[in-house]
Design an enzyme around this catalytic site. Structure first.
Site, PDB file in Angstrom:
ATOM      1  N   HIS A 368       0.798  -1.232   0.000  1.00  0.00           N
ATOM      2  CA  HIS A 368       0.000   0.000   0.000  1.00  0.00           C
ATOM      3  C   HIS A 368       0.825   1.274   0.000  1.00  0.00           C
ATOM      4  O   HIS A 368       0.264   2.373   0.020  1.00  0.00           O
ATOM      5  CB  HIS A 368      -0.918   0.055   1.220  1.00  0.00           C
ATOM      6  N   LYS A 563      -8.254  14.161   5.193  1.00  0.00           N
ATOM      7  CA  LYS A 563      -7.446  12.943   5.182  1.00  0.00           C
ATOM      8  C   LYS A 563      -6.461  13.038   6.329  1.00  0.00           C
ATOM      9  O   LYS A 563      -6.329  14.099   6.948  1.00  0.00           O
ATOM     10  CB  LYS A 563      -6.708  12.769   3.851  1.00  0.00           C
ATOM     11  N   ARG A 564      -5.743  11.941   6.615  1.00  0.00           N
ATOM     12  CA  ARG A 564      -4.727  11.998   7.651  1.00  0.00           C
ATOM     13  C   ARG A 564      -3.752  13.142   7.362  1.00  0.00           C
ATOM     14  O   ARG A 564      -3.438  13.430   6.212  1.00  0.00           O
ATOM     15  CB  ARG A 564      -3.965  10.671   7.711  1.00  0.00           C
ATOM     16  N   LYS A 569       1.070  14.351   1.993  1.00  0.00           N
ATOM     17  CA  LYS A 569      -0.258  14.710   1.487  1.00  0.00           C
ATOM     18  C   LYS A 569      -0.397  16.220   1.277  1.00  0.00           C
ATOM     19  O   LYS A 569      -1.349  16.702   0.685  1.00  0.00           O
ATOM     20  CB  LYS A 569      -1.345  14.209   2.438  1.00  0.00           C
ATOM     21  N   THR A 674      -8.414   6.875  -1.745  1.00  0.00           N
ATOM     22  CA  THR A 674      -9.746   6.342  -2.019  1.00  0.00           C
ATOM     23  C   THR A 674     -10.814   7.397  -1.791  1.00  0.00           C
ATOM     24  O   THR A 674     -11.902   7.318  -2.357  1.00  0.00           O
ATOM     25  CB  THR A 674     -10.047   5.106  -1.137  1.00  0.00           C
ATOM     26  N   LYS A 678     -14.516   8.769  -3.661  1.00  0.00           N
ATOM     27  CA  LYS A 678     -15.783   9.069  -2.978  1.00  0.00           C
ATOM     28  C   LYS A 678     -16.298  10.452  -3.371  1.00  0.00           C
ATOM     29  O   LYS A 678     -17.494  10.636  -3.627  1.00  0.00           O
ATOM     30  CB  LYS A 678     -15.598   8.981  -1.455  1.00  0.00           C
TER      31      LYS A 678
END
Ligand code: 73E
Length: 830
Positions: A368, A563-564, A569, A674, A678
């Site tokens: 992952h 998100k985290r 990110k 992911t 969504k």
């Protein structure tokens, strides 16, 4: 006194009373009076939730029993999904939708004076996961059950899920425990009879023929709890088995009698500690012994359970891989490889080579992440002490493997060193990714780009050795049941009405959404589409208002990044972009400002408790938000919120309300993502980098419907090299960014010195290339603004995006695993 609902219904709902009260209502009343032992007048929403949940659970249990019995009798090949995380969220609403009972329960609870939405809101999230990896596991369970595949999940029943996030007045993240089991959990079935002994420590004595005896040490018990996983509109109900640790012997009576109470319970607490808490790190490896204990405890219990079920079929052990496929969700369950070897060689008397063949035909490994800090490497001395037999087995596997590499690439010492399961040094380390790869039949990444990076970077030598066909891709997916039908019922209804096919049909074949394309220009449809988005924006605004007491401008564009918190990110890029926008607005005249598109920026996400820079980023977001939300010159045009305690349930409110969402990782770092799927499924447009599944989303929806920016993956390595050896000051490279950084330093958003460590990560090495992508990010934001000005054009983009999301259903992804890897077949329970 009967304060709620209809007195007659309550009275006649009682068991044994002959009446025409519908069975659902009866069942709820019964659970109130028997399971909860309460009187009708003594039930609040929480009590009603419990009674309704118990009533729904009765249906699930019936289906679950039938499914398990039927499947056992058929003895098919089964697949097992081993994941340390299952981020399930709430169950009630999802179960009602999957069972097709939502309408009936709606009416039922209304008669009793309740409102189903309020009841649903009483449920606590099951938050046994950090982020994408755990939520993916949950989506895969939903899709397996829906498609009637014999798949079980195996995980841990943590007493405490992911911590609750609180934001202090100064913007600091505070963590509180998540004792989610304090209220009874109606969705699990304790299986006190399914108990497995798991050993730690002790010593391993080698016998002949590669066998050994492992004895001594500490033994703990694994107790099974089964969570029912209903499929959508099918009787098929799968199982998620979670293990809880328990001491084997209550406590040490000798110490107790001698008055040493602490010592008497010490070993029992140490046994119970194993499943106490989920480690709150996402995409980072933490080398703690307790974590390794969790990993072994869970893999040993699961494999013993799987072996027992296999043996019940009466088949020969060599047929094991014909009846069992095991998917390793990242390297966390890699100990399953040496553990299965141990079971076969030491306990089942299978010769080593034959055992190895069985093992390598049973396991499949999903990677992952390629982030170096996430790759698991356990110190040999630690593993040796905790799992002496496994350490022997790993060394034996490694020896045989390296001999075979040597035969293929004679004399290539560097290659041997790179491919070895053991990293040399003091201490030595066990490289779990190498072990997982060597022990598995297939290795897959989670999006095309990521799988290619797996092949060309971390697994390159293994591709040379095994050939490329072992290294494949399965692009992640999401379940459209939860992530459209459940979280966005208005959109779901509009789609059904427009496609003129049953909801059950398109929710099981998401490619059917393409039928929306021919309405993309239809003004009446566009109007309805926009009205749904507006209503979802208002639902979110209402949520924010109750939380913050701040009114949100629902005619502004809703821009979301949730998100985290992680440097890769790049929430920093977003916040620096917001500050840039704020400074630009401040420099404008009031007349100029009037032409600007108002925007509301939402952030949410947790930072790992020990991740200093991530926590500082939250602090910066909160303090910038405070200043801009209060600035009378600009607040009409720009406001910003950090919503605390991001969760599956909060995502279900945020995602349908988003008009644009940001997925802006440095190219090559986000394996898939992911939430991007969504948002797009719910008609939000994507602003992102050319990374992970963003690329495949753009391929599907068309590049004109996404906003891409930033450097591409191949440029990243070179840029990093330049940053290290030929650094250029940010003032030279990107003056607008330098200005933003200086405004923060100079105290415009509170004491600037607090943020220096964060700002310096950008000014100095800038490993994640914020300085390189800032200009093109700002241009992309401007393109978003321009596109939004064209109302109909925007709505059309939104429709076209949703219409082309069929590929990203987790049904497609799980079928891919089932057909290409596991070789399992659907079983329809009659
Ligand atoms: O890109 C996401 C991906 O969509 C990736 O970062 C995430 O997995 C998602 C599902 O495939 C992920 N989480 C972890 N590694 N990759 C991870 C690593 C260690 C502990 C917990 C989570």
């Amino acid at each position: 006194i009967w304060p709620r609902g209809d007195e007659k219904t309550w009275k006649e709902g009682i068991r044994g009373v002959d009446s025409d009260v519908p069975s659902i209502t009866k069942s709820i009343v019964n659970h109130v009076q028997t399971s909860l032992a309460r009187q009708a007048y003594n039930v609040d929403n929480v009590g009603a939730y419990q009674a309704v949940a118990l009533s729904v659970r009765d249906d699930l249990i019936a289906n679950w029993n039938e499914t398990q019995l039927y499947t056992t009798n058929k003895t098919p090949k089964r697949a097992y999904y081993l994941s340390l995380e299952f981020l399930m969220g709430r169950t009630l609403d999802n179960a009602l939708l999957n069972l097709g009972l939502k309408q009936k329960y709606n009416e039922g609870v209304e008669k009793l004076g309740f409102n189903l939405e309020d009841i649903v809101d009483c449920e606590r999230d099951a938050a046994l996961g950090n982020g994408g990896l755990g939520r993916l596991a949950a989506c895969y369970l939903d899709s397996s059950a829906t498609q009637e595949l014999p798949v079980w999940g195996y995980g841990l029943r943590y007493k405490y899920g992911i911590f609750q996030q609180l934001i202090a007045p100064d913007g600091s993240q505070l963590e509180a425990p998540d004792p989610w089991l304090n209220n009874q959990n109606p969705w699990e079935l304790p299986r006190l009879d399914v108990t497995i002994e798991v050993r730690f420590y002790g010593h391993a004595e080698r016998l002949d023929k590669g066998k050994a005896i492992w004895s001594g040490g500490q033994e703990v018990l694994a107790v099974a709890y089964d969570v029912m996983i209903p499929g959508y509109h099918t009787k098929n109900t799968n199982n998620l088995r979670l293990w809880e640790s328990k001491p084997k012997r209550g406590f040490d009576l000798d110490s107790f009698n001698a008055g040493d109470y602490d010592r008497a319970v010490a070993s029992s607490t140490s046994a119970e500690n194993i499943t106490s808490v989920l480690y709150p790190n996402d995409n980072t490896y933490i080398g703690k012994e307790l974590r390794l204990k969790q990993q072994y405890f869970w893999t040993a219990a699961s494999l013993s359970d799987i072996m027992r079920r296999f043996k019940n079929t009466g088949k020969n052990i060599s047929e094991f891989p014909d009846f069992v496929a095991i998917q390793l969700n990242d390297t966390h369950p890699t100990l399953a490889v040496p553990e299965l070897m141990r079971l076969l060689v030491d306990e089942e008397d299978v010769p080593w080579d034959k055992a190895w063949k069985i093992v390598t035909n049973t396991f499949f490994f999903t990677n992952h992440t390629v982030l170096p800090e996430a790759l698991e490497k356990w110190p040999v001395p630690l593993m040796q002490n905790l799992l002496p037999r496994h350490m022997q087995i790993i060394f034996d596997i490694n020896l045989q493997f390296l001999q075979s590499v040597e035969r293929k690439f004679p004399g290539d010492r560097d290659r041997l060193a790179r491919m070895s399961i053991i990293q040399e040094g003091t201490p030595q380390y066990v490289r779990m990714a190498n072990l997982a790869c060597i022990g598995s039949r297939k290795v897959n990444g989670v999006a095309e780009l990521h799988s290619e990076l797996v092949r060309t970077t971390i697994m390159k030598d293994f591709v040379d050795y095994y050939g490329v066909s072992k290294f494949q891709n399965v692009t992640n997916g999401i379940t459209p049941r939860r992530w459209l039908d459940q979280c966005n019922p208005l959109l779901s209804d509009l789609i059904t009405e427009t496609l003129k096919i049953k909801k059950e049909v398109w929710l099981r074949d998401l490619y059917k959404l393409e039928g929306l394309l021919k309405f993309a220009d239809d003004p009446t449809f566009q109007k309805k589409w926009a009205a749904v988005k507006q209503s979802n924006k208002e639902r979110l605004a209402h949520h924010v208002e109750t939380q913050f007491g701040i009114k949100v401008n629902t005619s502004a564009m809703f821009d979301v990044q949730v998100k985290r918190l992680h440097e890769y990110k790049r929430q920093t890029l977003n916040i620096l972009g917001v500050v840039h926008r704020y400074l630009t607005l401040k420099a404008m005249s009031p007349a100029e400002r009037k032409k600007v598109n108002p925007r509301v920026v939402f952030f949410a996400g947790k930072a790992a408790p020990g991740y200093y820079i991530a926590k500082l980023t939250i602090k910066l977001i909160v303090n910038v938000a405070r200043v801009i939300n209060e600035d009378p010159d600009t607040k009409e045009y720009l406001s910003m919120f950090f919503l605390p305690d991001y969760s599956v349930s909060l995502a279900e409110i945020l995602i349908p309300a988003s008009e644009v969402s940001q997925h802006i990782s440095t190219a090559g770092t986000e394996a898939s993502g992911t939430s991007n799927m969504k948002f797009c499924l719910n008609g939000g447009l994507l602003l992102g980098t050319v990374d992970g599944a963003n690329i495949e989303i753009a391929e599907e929806v068309g590049e004109s419907n996404v906003f891409f920016f930033g450097h591409l993956t191949p440029a990243v390595e070179e840029l990093r090299y330049k940053h290290t050896y030929h650094p250029v000051p940010v003032e030279e490279k990107c003056p607008p960014l330098a200005k933003v950084l200086n405004e923060i330093s100079s105290g415009r958003f509170g004491d600037g010195s607090v943020y220096e460590p964060l700002l310096n990560t950008i000014r100095q090495v800038d490993y994640y290339l914020v300085t390189e992508d800032f200009d093109s990010y700002i241009r992309a934001l401007e393109m978003v603004d321009t596109a939004y000005q064209d109302r109909n054009g925007w709505i059309k983009k939104s429709i076209c995006t949703t219409a082309k999301m069929g590929k990203f259903s987790s049904d497609r992804a799980i079928m891919n695993y089932a057909e290409e890897y596991w070789n399992i077949e659907q079983i329809k329970v009659p």
